[in-house]
Design an enzyme around this catalytic site. Structure first.
Site, PDB file in Angstrom:
ATOM      1  N   CYS A 247      -4.778   5.540  -5.021  1.00  0.00           N
ATOM      2  CA  CYS A 247      -4.184   4.219  -4.758  1.00  0.00           C
ATOM      3  C   CYS A 247      -2.754   4.279  -5.279  1.00  0.00           C
ATOM      4  O   CYS A 247      -2.532   4.372  -6.495  1.00  0.00           O
ATOM      5  CB  CYS A 247      -4.983   3.114  -5.443  1.00  0.00           C
TER       6      CYS A 247
ATOM      7  N   CYS B 273       0.863  -1.190   0.000  1.00  0.00           N
ATOM      8  CA  CYS B 273       0.000   0.000   0.000  1.00  0.00           C
ATOM      9  C   CYS B 273       0.894   1.233   0.000  1.00  0.00           C
ATOM     10  O   CYS B 273       1.502   1.579   1.014  1.00  0.00           O
ATOM     11  CB  CYS B 273      -0.906  -0.004   1.230  1.00  0.00           C
TER      12      CYS B 273
HETATM   13  N1  LIG Z   1      -6.383  -2.604  -1.923  1.00  0.00           N
HETATM   14  C1  LIG Z   1      -5.030  -2.952  -2.193  1.00  0.00           C
HETATM   15  C2  LIG Z   1      -4.049  -2.478  -1.170  1.00  0.00           C
HETATM   16  C3  LIG Z   1      -4.006  -1.017  -0.947  1.00  0.00           C
HETATM   17  C4  LIG Z   1      -3.441  -0.161  -2.049  1.00  0.00           C
HETATM   18  C5  LIG Z   1      -3.277   1.241  -1.582  1.00  0.00           C
HETATM   19  N2  LIG Z   1      -4.355   2.032  -1.255  1.00  0.00           N
HETATM   20  C6  LIG Z   1      -2.106   1.966  -2.160  1.00  0.00           C
HETATM   21  O1  LIG Z   1      -2.011   3.176  -1.899  1.00  0.00           O
HETATM   22  O2  LIG Z   1      -1.247   1.361  -2.780  1.00  0.00           O
HETATM   23  C7  LIG Z   1      -4.870  -4.462  -2.342  1.00  0.00           C
HETATM   24  O3  LIG Z   1      -5.646  -5.239  -1.760  1.00  0.00           O
HETATM   25  O4  LIG Z   1      -3.960  -4.850  -3.059  1.00  0.00           O
END
Ligand SMILES: N[C@@H](CCC[C@H](N)C(=O)O)C(=O)O
Length: 282
Positions: free
Chosen positions: A215, A67
């Site tokens: 993200c 993340c």
């Molecule tokens: N939902 C993603 C993990 C989180 C990603 C995140 N918000 C970021 O900033 O990279 C997963 O389950 O892979």
């Protein structure tokens, strides 16, 4: 905290053997005041040379390997506490580096991307993952099709579009694509519009969290997918709903992610039940 609007809860579990349970994550997310995208749990180091082990949970209680926005929040938290700017962390996906600059922006080295079908992973063999067979919408006029796929420690699919990313019903297509049989571990789903080789607009439906303002790993995946399909340069500004991220794919194959992190408020939480109290405002 938040990383460009990506809602992050940093939980300090150093000095304990406790882990945040999926039940606690779901209970915390059920309260409107503590709705989040990811929990970043800071644990004692497990490996010499690393400051801490970081465990990541999505708001549906599932565990994530990486993340990017959350890592920036962790760097800012520890930097404010310890007065130093550089950190080496361990996550389930490997070793990561983070650094806070004098202007407050934080850069995280997110490691190297993986492109082989079994590394992402996909359920079907593809010799070339720059465009895989996957589409949504009518068979003869798909709305989205042929995404580039990559792993940034976690699985990502980048769908390329020519028009406005906001004209796509990502809230409707996101869950279908996240759970498509092609992705045995589900996937983060993004729509990307390349404006110039150094500027892209990106929206993401996150695995285990849904629509987000930002993200970080999706921005990294979109940049490497853009560069390897000759759509972008190896460094670009990625504009997500929450603001701008800078992503660079270095010559040593590592991908760096730069952006802000913001403290909101502090409290105490029970990592087993998710019961919490608020103590300090920003
Ligand atoms: N939902 C993603 C993990 C989180 C990603 C995140 N918000 C970021 O900033 O990279 C997963 O389950 O892979």
């Amino acid at each position: 905290m938040n990383g460009l609007g990506n809602q992050i809860i940093v939980i300090d579990l150093r000095g304990t053997s406790a882990r945040v349970t999926p039940e606690a994550a779901i209970a915390i997310n059920a309260r409107p005041e503590t709705r989040f995208d990811q929990i970043m749990a800071i644990h004692d180091s497990r490996t010499p040379g690393t400051a801490n082990y970081i465990e990541i949970l999505n708001s549906d209680g599932s565990r994530a390997q990486a993340c990017g926005n959350g890592m920036r929040c962790v760097v800012q938290t520890l930097s404010a506490e310890q007065g130093r700017q550089r950190f080496t962390f361990e996550t389930v996906a490997g070793i990561l580096f983070g650094e806070e600059a004098a202007d407050g922006l934080i850069t995280v080295d997110m490691g190297t991307p993986k492109f082989a079908w079994y590394e992402i992973p996909l359920n079907e063999e593809f010799a070339d993952t720059r465009a895989v067979e996957l589409q949504i919408g009518p068979i003869d006029a798909p709305v989205l099709h042929s995404p580039s796929v990559a792993s940034m420690g976690n699985p990502h699919a980048t769908f390329w579009v020519k028009d406005d990313v906001w004209s796509y019903a990502l809230d409707r297509f996101g869950p279908l694509l996240e759970n498509h049989p092609l992705f045995p571990e589900r996937a983060n789903i993004s729509i990307a519009q390349v404006l110039t080789p150094t500027h892209m607009i990106l929206r993401t439906w996150e695995r285990g969290a849904g629509l987000t303002e930002a993200c970080g790993t999706a921005a990294c995946a979109a940049l490497v997918n853009g560069a390897r399909t000759r759509r972008t340069a190896r460094k670009a500004t990625i504009t997500v709903p929450g603001g701008d991220l800078i992503v660079e794919w270095l010559d040593n194959d590592h991908v760096t992610l730069t952006g802000p992190a913001q403290f909101e408020w502090r409290g105490s939480v029970d990592p087993t039940t998710g019961a919490w109290t608020r103590s300090e405002a920003a």
